[in-house]
Design a protein around this motif. Structure first.
Motif: not given
Length: 188
Positions: A102-121
């Motif tokens: 579950t921690a790995g799933a949370d990390d993958a989701q967090r990577m997507a969130e961080l990238t989205a915030a950085h790119l504004g998407i």
């Protein structure tokens, strides 16, 4: 110059011209990468985190392993590819984020969130790719600071290609301009 002609040999027609830029060669695509220390191979720092970004929603498709053992990045990406569109992919090398629960799933989701915030998407428009050692958690502090410092631009394709290398001896990238029925296309 890229070695596209060498890679494709006789398969390239005279209507196809190898060009620079890799995945960022097509109009509207930008890429970049950084070194975070996730992948600590040898004495020289090497890119280990990269982002590819499309200005517009892009049609996406994927081919995925049939292996029963898959990582959180693949599960998340498989789900998002089924929607048919995305705007970005964030990749890392060094740690595959496989067998991390579950921690790995949370990390993958967090990577997507961080990238989205950085790119504004929207985070649902971000795909994830991780390669490397299995059974180890990603260092999310390094991921967070790394994503924040990545500058995506038209010249970032080669860096992005190097960010996803593990045991490869050279980056796998190519770009070609081709003519089909009077229309010009660029594929990276």
């Amino acid at each position: 110059t890229l070695a596209a002609a060498d890679q494709y040999g006789d398969k390239m027609s005279s209507d196809q011209e190898p060009i620079e830029g890799g995945v960022a060669a097509p109009t509207g695509f930008f890429a970049g990468a950084t070194y975070t220390g996730i992948r600590n191979y040898g004495p020289q720092p090497r890119f280990d985190l990269g982002v590819l970004f499309s200005e517009q929603l892009a049609t996406v498709a994927g081919m995925f392993t049939r292996n029963a053992v898959v990582g959180a990045p693949l599960l998340l990406t498989r789900e998002r590819v089924s929607g048919g569109v995305a705007r970005a992919i964030v990749v890392n090398s060094g740690i595959a984020n496989v067998a991390t629960g579950t921690a790995g799933a949370d990390d993958a989701q967090r990577m997507a969130e961080l990238t989205a915030a950085h790119l504004g998407i929207d985070p649902t428009e971000v795909l994830i790719g991780s390669t490397g050692v299995i059974g180890r958690r990603l260092d999310m502090d390094r991921i967070e600071s790394g994503i924040a410092e990545i500058k995506v631009d038209r010249k970032g394709g080669p860096q992005f290609a190097r960010a996803m290398m593990t045991t490869d001896t050279r980056a796998k990238e190519s770009a070609v301009r081709l003519e089909v029925d009077g229309y010009s296309y660029i594929v990276g």
